[in-house]
Motif scaffolding. Structure first.
Motif, short mmCIF file in Angstrom:
data_model
loop_
_atom_site.label_atom_id
_atom_site.label_comp_id
_atom_site.label_asym_id
_atom_site.label_seq_id
_atom_site.Cartn_x
_atom_site.Cartn_y
_atom_site.Cartn_z
N THR A 131 0.83 -1.21 0.00
CA THR A 131 0.00 0.00 0.00
C THR A 131 0.86 1.25 0.00
O THR A 131 0.60 2.21 -0.75
CB THR A 131 -0.94 0.00 1.21
N LEU A 155 0.88 4.32 -2.63
CA LEU A 155 0.63 5.69 -2.17
C LEU A 155 1.76 6.62 -2.60
O LEU A 155 1.51 7.76 -3.00
CB LEU A 155 0.48 5.71 -0.65
N HIS A 191 -6.88 11.50 2.41
CA HIS A 191 -6.74 10.05 2.56
C HIS A 191 -7.82 9.56 3.52
O HIS A 191 -7.86 9.96 4.68
CB HIS A 191 -5.34 9.75 3.12
N SER A 223 -8.95 6.04 4.58
CA SER A 223 -8.60 4.64 4.43
C SER A 223 -9.24 3.78 5.53
O SER A 223 -9.01 4.01 6.71
CB SER A 223 -7.07 4.49 4.48
N LEU A 279 -8.35 9.92 -1.95
CA LEU A 279 -8.15 8.48 -2.00
C LEU A 279 -8.99 7.82 -0.91
O LEU A 279 -8.84 8.12 0.28
CB LEU A 279 -6.67 8.14 -1.78
N VAL A 331 -10.09 4.08 0.60
CA VAL A 331 -9.65 2.69 0.60
C VAL A 331 -10.62 1.85 1.41
O VAL A 331 -11.05 2.25 2.51
CB VAL A 331 -8.22 2.55 1.17
N THR A 347 -7.46 -1.98 -7.62
CA THR A 347 -7.35 -2.94 -6.52
C THR A 347 -5.88 -3.24 -6.21
O THR A 347 -5.01 -3.13 -7.08
CB THR A 347 -8.05 -4.27 -6.85
N GLN A 386 -7.79 -4.98 -1.50
CA GLN A 386 -8.35 -3.65 -1.22
C GLN A 386 -8.78 -2.97 -2.50
O GLN A 386 -8.12 -3.09 -3.53
CB GLN A 386 -7.30 -2.77 -0.53
N ASP A 387 -9.87 -2.23 -2.40
CA ASP A 387 -10.27 -1.31 -3.46
C ASP A 387 -9.75 0.08 -3.10
O ASP A 387 -9.78 0.50 -1.93
CB ASP A 387 -11.79 -1.25 -3.59
N MET A 388 -9.28 0.79 -4.12
CA MET A 388 -8.82 2.17 -3.95
C MET A 388 -9.58 3.06 -4.92
O MET A 388 -9.39 2.97 -6.14
CB MET A 388 -7.31 2.26 -4.20
N ILE A 441 -9.90 6.47 -6.46
CA ILE A 441 -8.99 7.59 -6.67
C ILE A 441 -9.74 8.68 -7.44
O ILE A 441 -10.14 8.46 -8.59
CB ILE A 441 -7.73 7.16 -7.45
#
Length: 261
Positions: free
Chosen positions: A38, A42, A116, A118, A147, A149, A191, A250-252, A254
């Motif tokens: 991760t 990032l 962020h 997350s 972002l 997460v 992902t 994980q899904d991110m 953006i």
């Protein structure tokens, strides 16, 4: 006898301020590749930003990821409602401005080039997700990036949580919503394929218990038993070499904001 008694007990609801939560969270971190993978992604996202003036970390926890990000920014604002987590956060990120407010009440002092959010939406009722993410986007400076997460809904970890609690999280509707409401922004979903590994069944079960501690767990009556969780871990996560591996992709989300005109 003690092990059998514990297996008959229901899965625990873990309070983030408790010693049990801290112990199992450290077990998880020791066995997962989440942080290095991760943090590497990032760093790529941060390097692509046109400006790196302000970082806003919403739900910063103990500050490990905040500290990694903060090295690239002039100023850091960290939001963390949990007093126990704030104590660690202030040690990990001594130069950050730490705000104790909940997300629905916080007022960051200035827009941020990276916002962020997350693994925070688990603690926000799903009907409030659009308002929460919209506020976060409003705090993102022109040309900056938001972002978000969260666990991928089809990850082995999330399928386990859904099996025992019926809860499954999905960022896809938020992607569609942001694209509709903010057509000038670039909104994507990617992902990261992550895994927790351990040679010990007892540790795998403890981490699985941590993973099924979704918001609705405390409302279940009865809660699933440790014995049922142990059987699930053995059936789904045992490897031929005698170890255990739990995927937690994980899904991110953006969202890159359009630059100012």
């Amino acid at each position: 006898m003690e092990t059998r008694t514990r297996d008959a007990d229901p899965v625990r609801v873990l309070d983030v301020a408790s010693a049990d939560y801290r112990r199992v969270f450290e077990l998880f971190l020791a066995g997962t590749d989440e942080k290095p993978l991760t943090h590497a992604r990032l760093s790529e996202l941060v390097a692509a930003l046109p400006h790196r003036r302000v970082l806003l970390d919403l739900g910063a926890g103990d500050g490990r990821t905040t500290a990694h990000l903060a090295r690239s920014f002039d100023r850091t604002v960290a939001v963390e409602p949990s007093a126990a987590m704030r104590e660690k956060l202030r040690t990990t990120c001594p130069d950050a401005l730490v705000l104790p407010d909940r997300l629905d009440r916080v007022r960051p002092p200035e827009p941020a080039d990276l916002v962020h959010l997350s693994h925070v939406l688990y603690y926000v009722p799903e009907p409030d997700w659009p308002a929460t993410v919209t506020r976060a986007l409003d705090w993102t400076a022109p040309g900056g990036t938001l972002l978000v997460v969260l666990q991928n809904p089809e990850s082995p970890c999330m399928r386990m949580a859904a099996h025992f609690t019926g809860v499954r999280y999905d960022l896809s509707p938020l992607v569609d919503l942001l694209r509709e409401r903010h057509p000038a922004d670039d909104v994507t979903l990617e992902t990261l394929d992550l895994h927790y590994r351990t040679p010990h069944l007892a540790e795998a079960v403890d981490v699985a218990e941590f993973m099924v501690n979704v918001a609705d767990l405390a409302t279940l009556d009865p809660r699933p038993s440790r014995a049922a969780l142990t059987a699930y871990v053995q059936d789904h996560f045992a490897r031929p070499d005698g170890t255990y591996a739990i995927g937690h992709t994980q899904d991110m989300l953006i969202a890159r904001r359009a630059p100012s005109a």
